[in-house]
Write an enzyme that holds these catalytic residues in place. Structure first.
Site, PDB file in Angstrom:
ATOM      1  N   SER A  23      35.932  36.649  35.992  1.00 16.43           N
ATOM      2  CA  SER A  23      35.326  36.580  37.232  1.00 16.43           C
ATOM      3  C   SER A  23      34.247  36.974  36.938  1.00 16.43           C
ATOM      4  O   SER A  23      33.913  38.158  36.462  1.00 16.43           O
ATOM      5  CB  SER A  23      36.185  36.948  38.045  1.00 16.43           C
TER       6      SER A  23
ATOM      7  N   TYR B 178      41.209  43.371  42.121  1.00 24.16           N
ATOM      8  CA  TYR B 178      40.922  42.075  41.456  1.00 24.16           C
ATOM      9  C   TYR B 178      39.883  42.397  40.352  1.00 24.16           C
ATOM     10  O   TYR B 178      39.679  41.746  39.278  1.00 24.16           O
ATOM     11  CB  TYR B 178      40.525  40.895  42.632  1.00 24.16           C
TER      12      TYR B 178
END
Length: 260
Positions: free
Chosen positions: A140, A153
């Site tokens: 990401s 995350y």
């Protein structure tokens, strides 16, 4: 159908929906056979029904090291040697750090970092013995830029990126390449779960324009990614077109991070 990946076998985790589903479709389009895995069976079974003998569906909890090794052994006996492994499985537990529970932190790392470790280790062991192979991890852009409410995350994805680079260094002499693709906002269920309105047009406009309150820039290219945009990058890095690329982190985010 292109013959670029004809005769090759790929393992894809998190294949039941979103980016993983798009990766499976893109690999099949390029002639590969795919072992599509997911924690839940419905999505991968639908892919197997759609693509016939090009896709084999299996359930897999990537946080379970024993299950990963067992499935990899079975796959190589039943389907043949793995040529490619794509780590897509991931979860998000959104919370500000002061409210983040130990359980959510541990669960996020178990899948997003631990799962990448388990699958990549299992694949790399076998690929290195054969002298070729490609491992691609979907990370990401949050791994490189702080995100409010996304500490677990972002940190887990950063761990996955650096792990993949270290693995790539270790197995390079054995002919195995390891790279990451780092998406920005992409039209998936995970993205929609972050929205505060059911109006998709309004929600996507907010993402594209950015959010000053959370110190988040918008998307210079003016659109949210489709899962196929990410899948195309994955297939490129897995293919021989990227034969001299390893330990690379390819951002596919429309310029959202200004490549900070």
């Amino acid at each position: 159908m292109s013959a670029e990946l004809a005769g090759r076998l790929a393992l894809v985790t998190g294949a039941g929906r979103g980016i993983g589903e798009a990766v499976v479709a893109a690999l099949v389009e390029q002639g590969a056979r795919v072992l599509a895995t997911d924690l839940l069976p419905d999505g991968v079974e639908a892919l197997a029904a759609q693509h016939g003998d090009r896709v084999t569906a299996r359930t897999l909890d990537v946080s379970d090291a024993v299950a990963v090794e067992a499935l990899t052994d079975h796959a190589e006996r039943a389907l043949g040697p793995l040529d490619m492994a794509v780590n897509v499985a991931g979860i998000m537990r959104s919370s500000h750090v002061v409210d983040l529970t130990d359980e959510d932190w541990a669960a996020t790392f178990a899948v997003n970092a631990g799962g990448v470790f388990h699958v990549s280790r299992a694949a790399a062991r076998r690929m290195a013995e054969r002298g070729h192979g490609s491992i691609v991890t979907v990370a990401s852009n949050a791994a490189g830029v702080p995100r409010s409410g996304m500490a677990a995350y972002a940190a887990s994805k950063a761990a996955a990126v650096m792990f993949t680079k270290c693995l790539g260094l270790e197995v390079a002499a054995s002919g195995v390449r390891c790279n990451t693709v780092s998406p920005g906002s992409t039209l998936t269920d995970m993205q929609r779960a972050l929205w505060t309105t059911a109006d998709e047009t309004a929600a996507t406009r907010h993402v594209i324009e950015g959010d000053l309150a959370t110190y988040r820039t918008g998307i210079p290219l003016g659109r949210i990614a489709d899962p196929a945009d990410i899948a195309d990058a994955v297939v490129f890095l897995a293919s021989d077109r990227a034969r001299h690329i390893t330990m690379h982190d390819l951002y596919v985010d429309g310029g959202a991070t200004l490549r900070a």
